[in-house]
Design an enzyme around this catalytic site. Sequence first.
Site, PDB file in Angstrom:
ATOM      1  N   PRO A  59       0.819  -1.212   0.000  1.00 34.13           N
ATOM      2  CA  PRO A  59       0.000   0.000   0.000  1.00 34.13           C
ATOM      3  C   PRO A  59       0.850   1.259   0.000  1.00 34.13           C
ATOM      4  O   PRO A  59       1.769   1.406   0.818  1.00 34.13           O
ATOM      5  CB  PRO A  59      -0.816  -0.135   1.286  1.00 34.13           C
ATOM      6  CG  PRO A  59      -0.935  -1.608   1.482  1.00 34.13           C
ATOM      7  CD  PRO A  59       0.381  -2.175   1.021  1.00 34.13           C
ATOM      8  N   CYS A  60       0.549   2.170  -0.927  1.00 36.39           N
ATOM      9  CA  CYS A  60       1.430   3.313  -1.143  1.00 36.39           C
ATOM     10  C   CYS A  60       1.008   4.564  -0.382  1.00 36.39           C
ATOM     11  O   CYS A  60       1.739   5.539  -0.345  1.00 36.39           O
ATOM     12  CB  CYS A  60       1.504   3.640  -2.634  1.00 36.39           C
ATOM     13  SG  CYS A  60      -0.086   4.102  -3.366  1.00 36.39           S
TER      14      CYS A  60
END
Length: 353
Positions: free
Chosen positions: A80-81
Amino acid sequence: MIDVVDFFCGCGGTSAGLRNAGLNILAGIDINADAGKTYQSNFPAAKFFLQDIQKLSPSELVEALGQRPNRQLLFAACAPCQPFTKQKTSKREFDERKGLLDHFHKFVKEIRPDFVVVENVPGLQRIKRDEGPLGRFIKVLAKLRYKFDVQVISSQDYGVPQIRRRLVLIASRHGKIAIPTPTHGLTAPKRPYETVWNWIGDLPPLEAGQSHESVSNHRTAALSDQNARRIRATPENGGRLDWPADLTLDCHKTHSGHTDVYGRLFKDRPASALSTRCISLSNGRYGHPTQHRAISVREAARLQTFDDDFEFFGSLNSMARQIGNAVPVKLAEALGRQLLEHVADPRNHSKPN
């Protein structure tokens, strides 16, 4: 044949691109139930783990994958960025998602896949430089004697109709490997950049809040009366600066930034980077180029280069989140083709270190 385990797989953008390139999708791992339903529907032959990788052990994964004689293995990971992106809205000092790439280490250390691909936002490499998540992971790869290349690249350079800069790492235990050479650009022999209209111009028209009866996921968000007036006052290629004074938001009257919000996508250019709110008129330049609405789920999926037979599940907001979080399919496909070329090169046929 290269078998793929897709960590943090989401709805399956990476898997879709690698499958298009000719790789075999063995398994996906994600914690989001809606993304998991989408993934399982589109990759029915793959195993799916609806599980937090912090609680999954490498031995459990190996046992579930079973015997794979004479097969090479790729681990793909798009953690997840949101903790690293400039677009984040939370300033929390601690975010447990920042450590997810570190939990990926244990699978690489213990299983030693032939290849590794990591994709994330460019900000990842700036987090404490050598001591940040990427720096720690690179140290693991170097210790395990992987050869690797890491670069910030632009998705539009690989045939994606979207301006989306990403950090990509590609690694091999079989020899030197490099990020694939861009195929699209402004000068020959590269092909011209793909445009929004090339990808969504043939879809049937819709009103805001409607769904198309025969085009899967061609569904749009409703608009308030005021926002409906705003999009009607927005010319082609225009945005909020084109509105009459009575439609301007109070917060924009003294703020000159964020001019893309409420804007229409340009027909003859790649799209702006899609976020997790890519079907919302007020969250970016996501207005349809000619129709009086924001883009639909299917239009957003096309701009991420998903095929039309790739079906998404969940609420409107959930589907938008899945699409916005996905790795563009054609970018993943370019990485997959690069891996196959690497495997075909006789210089890389030695046993791994």
